[in-house]
Design a protein around this motif. Structure first.
Motif, PDB file in Angstrom:
ATOM      1  N   GLN A 100       0.840  -1.114  -0.180  1.00  0.00           N
ATOM      2  CA  GLN A 100       0.007   0.010   0.065  1.00  0.00           C
ATOM      3  C   GLN A 100       0.865   1.256  -0.058  1.00  0.00           C
ATOM      4  O   GLN A 100       1.630   1.354   0.716  1.00  0.00           O
ATOM      5  CB  GLN A 100      -0.933  -0.041   1.345  1.00  0.00           C
ATOM      6  CG  GLN A 100      -1.759   1.198   1.344  1.00  0.00           C
ATOM      7  CD  GLN A 100      -2.775   1.326   0.300  1.00  0.00           C
ATOM      8  OE1 GLN A 100      -3.784   0.401   0.429  1.00  0.00           O
ATOM      9  NE2 GLN A 100      -2.919   2.039  -0.594  1.00  0.00           N
ATOM     10  N   SER A 123      -4.693   4.702  -4.656  1.00  0.00           N
ATOM     11  CA  SER A 123      -5.528   3.441  -5.397  1.00  0.00           C
ATOM     12  C   SER A 123      -4.604   3.128  -6.469  1.00  0.00           C
ATOM     13  O   SER A 123      -4.031   4.018  -7.282  1.00  0.00           O
ATOM     14  CB  SER A 123      -6.760   3.836  -5.924  1.00  0.00           C
ATOM     15  OG  SER A 123      -6.676   4.877  -6.748  1.00  0.00           O
ATOM     16  N   ILE A 124      -4.233   1.795  -6.676  1.00  0.00           N
ATOM     17  CA  ILE A 124      -3.351   1.233  -7.697  1.00  0.00           C
ATOM     18  C   ILE A 124      -4.240   0.640  -8.718  1.00  0.00           C
ATOM     19  O   ILE A 124      -5.187   0.046  -8.821  1.00  0.00           O
ATOM     20  CB  ILE A 124      -2.853  -0.163  -7.110  1.00  0.00           C
ATOM     21  CG1 ILE A 124      -1.867   0.404  -5.773  1.00  0.00           C
ATOM     22  CG2 ILE A 124      -1.812  -0.596  -8.086  1.00  0.00           C
ATOM     23  CD1 ILE A 124      -0.714   1.354  -5.931  1.00  0.00           C
ATOM     24  N   GLN A 143       6.557   1.170  -8.163  1.00  0.00           N
ATOM     25  CA  GLN A 143       5.551   1.088  -7.459  1.00  0.00           C
ATOM     26  C   GLN A 143       4.422   2.247  -7.637  1.00  0.00           C
ATOM     27  O   GLN A 143       3.383   2.097  -7.821  1.00  0.00           O
ATOM     28  CB  GLN A 143       5.621   0.984  -6.088  1.00  0.00           C
ATOM     29  CG  GLN A 143       6.113  -0.319  -5.340  1.00  0.00           C
ATOM     30  CD  GLN A 143       5.600  -0.692  -4.146  1.00  0.00           C
ATOM     31  OE1 GLN A 143       4.766  -0.507  -3.516  1.00  0.00           O
ATOM     32  NE2 GLN A 143       6.621  -1.409  -3.489  1.00  0.00           N
ATOM     33  N   LEU A 147       2.237   2.380 -10.765  1.00  0.00           N
ATOM     34  CA  LEU A 147       0.885   1.611 -10.799  1.00  0.00           C
ATOM     35  C   LEU A 147      -0.131   2.617 -10.195  1.00  0.00           C
ATOM     36  O   LEU A 147      -1.287   2.200 -10.337  1.00  0.00           O
ATOM     37  CB  LEU A 147       1.294   0.353 -10.163  1.00  0.00           C
ATOM     38  CG  LEU A 147       2.076  -0.771 -10.627  1.00  0.00           C
ATOM     39  CD1 LEU A 147       2.383  -1.998  -9.864  1.00  0.00           C
ATOM     40  CD2 LEU A 147       1.547  -1.266 -12.207  1.00  0.00           C
ATOM     41  N   ALA A 148       0.313   3.554  -9.589  1.00  0.00           N
ATOM     42  CA  ALA A 148      -0.728   4.425  -8.765  1.00  0.00           C
ATOM     43  C   ALA A 148      -1.586   5.317  -9.816  1.00  0.00           C
ATOM     44  O   ALA A 148      -1.083   5.803 -10.784  1.00  0.00           O
ATOM     45  CB  ALA A 148       0.124   5.267  -7.779  1.00  0.00           C
ATOM     46  N   ARG A 149      -2.897   5.357  -9.420  1.00  0.00           N
ATOM     47  CA  ARG A 149      -3.533   6.275 -10.113  1.00  0.00           C
ATOM     48  C   ARG A 149      -3.303   7.723  -9.537  1.00  0.00           C
ATOM     49  O   ARG A 149      -3.666   8.195  -8.642  1.00  0.00           O
ATOM     50  CB  ARG A 149      -5.080   6.043  -9.881  1.00  0.00           C
ATOM     51  CG  ARG A 149      -5.442   4.877 -10.580  1.00  0.00           C
ATOM     52  CD  ARG A 149      -7.194   4.518 -10.260  1.00  0.00           C
ATOM     53  NE  ARG A 149      -7.530   3.495 -10.695  1.00  0.00           N
ATOM     54  CZ  ARG A 149      -7.827   2.718 -11.609  1.00  0.00           C
ATOM     55  NH1 ARG A 149      -7.631   3.276 -12.994  1.00  0.00           N
ATOM     56  NH2 ARG A 149      -8.381   1.349 -11.849  1.00  0.00           N
TER      57      ARG A 149
END
Lengths: 142, 92
Positions: free
Chosen positions: A100, A135-136, B70, B73-75
């Motif tokens: 996260q 959010s991913i 990482q 990939l995040a919005r």
């Protein structure tokens, strides 16, 4: 005083050429790193929108940050920091072992680009969270 | 720990520079304090300070390539306005 250029070796980023005009002084240090007072922001096209806040005194201390509007387009600093020609906020990005990604919108690092001073500002109230989850995007199945 | 008793309106002084005044106590037992300190002294609620310290330390511990990967990939939103920030360029 000489406008010296300093070379700093940052693990993972290589050698950075730092001009004194790009060095930010944090009069109270950074929360958790109060002994550190001199920081630079490092960026590159390839890392956008990520910017690294790097300690000049201890270059292995580097915090990933981004401009909070990437997370919340209506993000607002307290009134005294609202002049965009003077103040630029950076939100610290922390990673949980679960994967996260957490963005600290509650306590942005506010850089004064005129005086080259910075500090971590706590925004009063409960509008912003210190652990705002990103959010991913789920990778598309092949 | 040094223990000092104060009444509402009374103050304590730390190192000649920081003054803490008891502003009031409400019936729920909430104590309001007023702190006067130079700008170079950071004043925080202790539990918030601890949380922010932990987040900064956690953030500082990550390896660079992992972080970049990482975050990809995040919005995230595009930021329309130009942010003028004196930064150091990382050579590719």
């Amino acid at each position: 005083m000489a406008r010296a250029q300093q070379q700093v070796c940052v693990p993972g980023l290589g050698v950075l050429k730092v001009s004194q005009r790009r060095v930010f002084t944090f009069p109270t240090g950074l929360i958790g790193f109060e002994q550190l007072r001199k920081f630079v922001v490092a960026s590159s096209q390839a890392m956008e929108p990520l910017k690294w806040l790097i300690s000049l005194e201890q270059p292995e201390i580097a915090l990933p940050t981004l401009v909070p509007w990437h997370v919340d387009p209506s993000y607002e600093l307290p009134p005294e920091f609202q002049d965009p020609e003077t103040f630029v906020p950076l939100a610290v990005v922390a990673f949980e072992p679960s994967g996260q990604i957490l963005v600290n919108l509650k306590a942005p690092i506010v850089l004064n680009v005129r005086t080259l001073q910075g500090r971590q500002v706590v925004i009063p109230g409960d509008r912003y969270s210190a652990t705002h989850p990103l959010s991913i995007a789920v990778p598309r199945a092949g | 720990m040094l223990v000092i008793s104060r009444k509402v309106g009374e103050e304590i002084c730390i190192d000649g520079m920081v003054t803490i005044r008891v502003l009031g106590i409400d019936p729920r037992g909430v104590v309001r304090l007023g702190v006067e300190a130079p700008r170079t002294v950071a004043v925080h609620r202790k539990e918030l300070y601890e949380r922010l310290r932990q987040l900064n330390v956690q953030a500082a511990r990550r390896e660079l390539p992992e972080v970049v990967a990482q975050l990809r990939l995040a919005r995230l939103y595009r930021v329309a306005q130009k942010v003028k920030l004196p930064a150091v360029k990382v050579e590719p």
